[in-house]
Design a protein around this motif. Structure first.
Motif, short mmCIF file in Angstrom:
data_model
loop_
_atom_site.label_atom_id
_atom_site.label_comp_id
_atom_site.label_asym_id
_atom_site.label_seq_id
_atom_site.Cartn_x
_atom_site.Cartn_y
_atom_site.Cartn_z
N GLY A 1 9.14 17.69 -5.72
CA GLY A 1 7.88 18.07 -6.33
C GLY A 1 6.78 17.04 -6.30
N SER A 2 6.96 15.96 -5.53
CA SER A 2 5.96 14.89 -5.51
C SER A 2 5.98 14.16 -4.17
CB SER A 2 6.22 13.90 -6.65
OG SER A 2 5.39 12.77 -6.56
N ARG A 3 4.83 13.57 -3.83
CA ARG A 3 4.73 12.71 -2.65
C ARG A 3 4.77 11.23 -3.02
NH1 ARG A 3 1.59 17.28 -1.83
NH2 ARG A 3 2.03 18.37 0.13
N ALA A 4 4.96 10.93 -4.30
CA ALA A 4 4.90 9.55 -4.79
C ALA A 4 6.01 8.69 -4.19
CB ALA A 4 4.99 9.52 -6.31
N PHE B 1 -8.57 10.76 -0.21
CA PHE B 1 -8.87 11.42 1.05
C PHE B 1 -9.19 12.90 0.79
CE2 PHE B 1 -6.34 7.77 1.81
CZ PHE B 1 -6.63 7.29 3.08
N PRO B 2 -9.99 13.52 1.64
CA PRO B 2 -10.32 14.93 1.43
C PRO B 2 -9.06 15.81 1.34
CG PRO B 2 -11.72 14.01 3.13
CD PRO B 2 -10.67 12.98 2.83
N GLY B 3 -8.89 16.47 0.22
CA GLY B 3 -7.74 17.35 0.04
C GLY B 3 -6.44 16.64 -0.24
N GLY B 4 -6.41 15.32 -0.16
CA GLY B 4 -5.19 14.55 -0.39
C GLY B 4 -4.48 14.20 0.90
N LEU B 5 -3.73 13.10 0.88
CA LEU B 5 -3.00 12.64 2.06
C LEU B 5 -1.86 13.59 2.43
CD1 LEU B 5 -2.71 8.80 1.44
CD2 LEU B 5 -3.74 9.88 3.44
N ASN B 6 -1.61 13.70 3.72
CA ASN B 6 -0.45 14.44 4.20
C ASN B 6 0.79 13.56 4.10
OD1 ASN B 6 -1.44 17.00 5.00
ND2 ASN B 6 -2.36 16.07 6.81
N ALA B 7 1.79 14.05 3.40
CA ALA B 7 3.10 13.38 3.31
C ALA B 7 4.09 14.42 2.81
CB ALA B 7 3.05 12.19 2.35
N GLY C 1 -13.93 15.80 -5.20
CA GLY C 1 -13.74 17.19 -5.57
C GLY C 1 -12.34 17.69 -5.31
N ASN C 2 -11.37 16.77 -5.20
CA ASN C 2 -9.98 17.15 -4.97
C ASN C 2 -9.31 17.58 -6.27
OD1 ASN C 2 -10.16 16.26 -2.32
ND2 ASN C 2 -9.18 14.28 -2.72
N PRO C 3 -8.21 18.35 -6.20
CA PRO C 3 -7.33 18.45 -7.36
C PRO C 3 -6.93 17.03 -7.78
CG PRO C 3 -6.67 20.03 -5.68
CD PRO C 3 -7.72 19.16 -5.06
N LEU C 4 -6.92 16.77 -9.09
CA LEU C 4 -6.74 15.39 -9.56
C LEU C 4 -5.40 14.79 -9.13
CD1 LEU C 4 -8.24 15.62 -13.17
CD2 LEU C 4 -9.35 14.84 -11.05
N ASN C 5 -4.40 15.64 -8.86
CA ASN C 5 -3.07 15.17 -8.50
C ASN C 5 -2.92 14.91 -7.00
OD1 ASN C 5 -0.32 14.52 -8.91
ND2 ASN C 5 0.30 16.60 -8.38
N SER C 6 -3.97 15.04 -6.21
CA SER C 6 -3.86 14.90 -4.76
C SER C 6 -3.37 13.51 -4.36
CB SER C 6 -5.22 15.18 -4.10
OG SER C 6 -5.67 16.48 -4.40
N ALA C 7 -2.51 13.45 -3.37
CA ALA C 7 -1.94 12.17 -2.94
C ALA C 7 -3.02 11.24 -2.39
CB ALA C 7 -0.86 12.40 -1.89
N ALA D 1 0.87 -1.18 0.00
CA ALA D 1 0.00 0.00 0.00
C ALA D 1 0.90 1.22 0.00
CB ALA D 1 -0.92 0.00 1.21
N LEU D 2 0.89 1.97 -1.10
CA LEU D 2 1.83 3.06 -1.31
C LEU D 2 1.10 4.39 -1.45
CD1 LEU D 2 4.04 1.37 -4.04
CD2 LEU D 2 4.72 1.76 -1.67
N ILE D 3 1.67 5.44 -0.88
CA ILE D 3 1.17 6.79 -1.16
C ILE D 3 1.65 7.18 -2.56
CG2 ILE D 3 1.35 9.22 -0.51
CD1 ILE D 3 1.57 8.32 2.39
N GLN D 4 0.70 7.60 -3.41
CA GLN D 4 1.04 7.99 -4.77
C GLN D 4 0.28 9.25 -5.16
OE1 GLN D 4 3.41 6.74 -6.38
NE2 GLN D 4 3.67 4.62 -5.70
#
Length: 311
Positions: free
Chosen positions: A131-134, A120-126, A49-55, A15-18
């Protein structure tokens, strides 16, 4: 900022944050990473309703991954059907849902597809790295601890936004899991002419099997042995979906965590949509390579992106 969180009670196999990936750094030898099925990933964020790039979380196979809610949270689940349940009750993919405090979300085994995406709402915190949380494990980049590793038991997930109204996918819109026999569009490359006529015929008129040697770096296809006049080339940059043919004649489709350069001859490259489909294929799935023009691939890519603007 939401005060709720999810606790990892049991870690699944992967299970990876991407997010959408890490771009503009390949000259440093840093690969793209990002969600392997980018279409399902974008739809998960669209549902909230998040930005599509949200983690978000990319969950492979399921394998008993168990997340316990501390506080109420609205999430969205898309992609593979990994037999997810909330307190034992089945949960359908491609929809948003609410977890209440104390409830447990469990992912089990694949029923259809391989990778599920949990937004997740607004994207995961990481932490953001280059330039990326991937997460890319080989390069030890991204994730909760900036080491590229998958979730571990005891870790906690928080997110950037608060719950808000979620969306519903219109009929006939949303991610579709590939079926056995699916066709994978591919744009031919400059080295395609180095393969024999027989090999080119077989490449596009014979089914291939997804091998069990498949991961986020590449997917090996087994079938007819392809041959040509080139056995190696000067190493060059490798795009997403590049179809390399090593000396054993069995193609390898290079995916999100691929190396940045390589020296095997290439038939061409799968389209981005085909890469998303291949990322959902379990070992043993039958696939067909289908040559298309670059203009066809570009039009398909634009049509896919237009769906998020009009759905």
């Amino acid at each position: 900022m939401s005060q709720a969180m999810l606790e990892v009670k049991q870690a699944g196999p992967l299970a990876l944050i991407q997010d959408a990936g890490r771009f503009g750094v390949s000259h440093l030898g840093v690969t793209q990473g990002g969600a392997a099925d980018w279409i399902a990933f974008y739809w998960a964020n669209w549902l909230l309703g998040n930005p599509l790039n949200s983690a978000a979380l990319e969950i492979v196979m399921g394998g008993g991954l168990t997340l316990k809610a501390h506080g109420e949270i609205t999430l969205a689940l898309t992609g593979a059907d990994l037999a997810a349940t909330v307190d034992g009750q089945p949960l359908a993919p491609n929809a948003s849902f609410t977890l209440r405090s104390g409830q447990q979300l469990v992912f089990q085994q694949p029923r259809h597809g391989l990778r599920a995406y949990l937004a997740f709402p607004g994207g995961l915190n990481a932490p953001e790295v280059l330039g990326s949380r991937a997460c890319t494990a080989r390069e030890q980049l991204g994730g909760l601890n900036e080491d590229g590793q998958p979730l571990k038991a005891g870790e906690r997930l928080t997110w950037q936004g608060n719950d808000h109204s979620s969306r519903t996918l219109p009929d006939g819109v949303g991610p579709v899991m590939p079926t056995s026999g699916c066709r994978l569009p591919m744009v031919l490359g400059s080295q395609a002419s180095s393969f024999s006529g027989r090999s080119l015929y077989q490449a596009f008129n014979t089914p291939w099997q997804v091998d069990n040697r498949a991961d986020r770096m590449g997917v090996r296809l087994t079938g007819p042995v392809l041959s040509g006049t080139l056995t190696g080339i000067v190493s060059e940059g490798i795009p997403l979906g590049a179809v390399q043919v090593p000396p054993d004649g069995q193609p390898i489709v290079l995916m999100n965590d691929r190396q940045t350069i390589g020296g095997y001859p290439r038939l061409g490259a799968l389209t981005p949509s085909a890469c998303a489909a291949l990322a959902q294929c379990l070992p043993g799935t039958e696939v067909w390579l289908m040559p298309v023009s670059a203009s066809h691939a570009q039009a398909d890519y634009r049509r896919q992106h237009a769906q998020w603007a009009t759905a």
